[in-house]
Design an enzyme around this catalytic site. Structure first.
Site, short mmCIF file in Angstrom:
data_model
loop_
_atom_site.label_atom_id
_atom_site.label_comp_id
_atom_site.label_asym_id
_atom_site.label_seq_id
_atom_site.Cartn_x
_atom_site.Cartn_y
_atom_site.Cartn_z
CB CYS A 98 -0.98 -0.01 1.16
SG CYS A 98 -0.25 0.09 2.82
CG HIS A 134 -4.55 0.16 3.79
ND1 HIS A 134 -3.88 -0.82 3.09
CD2 HIS A 134 -5.42 0.72 2.89
CE1 HIS A 134 -4.31 -0.87 1.85
NE2 HIS A 134 -5.25 0.06 1.70
CG HIS A 186 -6.50 0.46 -1.95
ND1 HIS A 186 -6.66 -0.32 -0.82
CD2 HIS A 186 -7.56 0.16 -2.76
CE1 HIS A 186 -7.77 -1.04 -0.93
NE2 HIS A 186 -8.33 -0.78 -2.09
#
Length: 347
Positions: A263, A311, A323
């Site tokens: 990520c 994240h 993402h």
């Protein structure tokens, strides 16, 4: 750094910095201890079967793996920085040693000349000299040589102290490098253990459950970023365009492109393509710019998820983010509210 590699001299047999030997021995011991201690670190899926669905447990394992991945990325970044510093210090020490050797040789030559010329008492030498005027000239020269020698002595002492300082700093940096490498190994084992557990749980899913997860993992299929507000800057627009190009690339933990991403690796790479440097981890990216309310998010902003910032995604407009979700999935678009948002950052 590489331009100075030629200054290094290979160590003579039986020589070297004791600190380096100690550090390497300690690092090896730390790695051995970590290897044995991590043998039992893998989650026990059998115990986990008592609550929730297998899919939910997989999601929890992926979330835990993502947190461990962020720690791994941070440790990897520190290892890289420390390794470069060690190389720099070793090059500086090699050049410093060459300077000390050169000054020591020059001082030795001067000392020998003074000994040969000044062994006889000056008064006696003057009386015995067949050329008093010539002797007086030589004596004046010796005085000047003495002044020069004193200057070289001071330069030698300064160079010697600088060399010792570089060696001390290099030894300390090597020690920190060993510690960070051990931490890197620990986080790597943690990620791998959780991913193995998740894979075993996935293998237990029924065909219907697996098909449902596959549909969910495909996210929102788009070839272009969603429409909506304009990006806050040219670099944000360029970063979003780069992230768009990565859509469909596989997730790869610890990877920051160009062919696979985790990520924070995706967002760092995307901004790097726009000529802007941001930190490697999602936790550090939370502090990589100005915070704005979610209601004011614009394309190119970083969306940080969960209270621990484990994240990160990039806002793409129209309530969507792009993402790198999790292992087994591809870079994709998802709703911005897919998990709790802790911050929106505008680099």
């Amino acid at each position: 750094m590489s331009s100075h590699r030629s200054h290094r001299r290979p160590p003579r047999p039986g020589t070297g910095w004791p600190a380096r030997v100690t550090v390497l021995t300690a690092a090896a011991s730390a790695v051995a201890a970590l290897t044995s201690s991590m043998a039992a670190a893998e989650p026990d899926e059998g115990k986990a079967t008592s609550s929730g669905t297998a899919g939910a447990r997989v999601d929890r394992l992926y979330e835990q793996a993502e947190r461990a991945t962020d720690k791994y990325n941070g440790a990897a970044e520190r290892v890289t920085t420390l390794r470069k510093r060690v190389e720099q210090l070793q090059d500086e020490a090699a050049r410093g040693q060459a300077k000390v050797n050169r000054l020591r040789n020059a001082l030795g030559s001067l000392a020998g000349a003074q000994y040969r010329s000044g062994a006889v008492d000056p008064t006696v030498a003057l009386i015995l000299s067949s050329d008093p005027d010539g002797y007086l000239d030589r004596a004046a020269t010796l005085d000047r040589v003495g002044d020069r020698q004193r200057g070289q002595l001071r330069e030698f002492e300064s160079a010697r102290r600088a060399l010792e300082q570089r060696r001390t700093e290099a030894a300390g940096t090597l020690e920190r490098l060993g510690t960070q490498r051990a931490e890197l190994l620990r986080h790597k084992k943690s990620v791998q253990a959780k991913l193995r557990s998740a894979r075993r749980l996935l293998d237990r899913l029924t065909p219907d459950e697996r098909a449902e997860r596959d549909r969910a993992s495909r996210g929102v299929p788009r070839d272009e970023a969603p429409g909506g507000a304009e990006a806050s800057s040219g670099r944000a627009s360029s970063a979003l365009a780069a992230a768009q190009r990565a859509v469909g690339s596989p997730y790869g933990w610890g990877q920051a492109g160009p062919s696979s991403f985790d990520c924070s690796g995706l967002t760092q790479w995307a901004y790097g393509q726009a000529g802007t440097s941001i930190p490697r981890t999602s936790q550090a990216q939370r502090s990589a710019g100005r915070h704005v309310p979610l209601s004011q998010a614009r394309p190119g902003d970083l969306v940080i998820y969960r209270a621990d910032a484990s994240h990160v995604a990039m806002y793409a407009g129209n309530g969507q983010v792009v993402h790198a979700p999790q292992p087994g999935a591809q870079v994709r678009y998802d709703p911005v509210g897919m998990m709790p948002v802790s911050a929106v950052v505008r680099p």
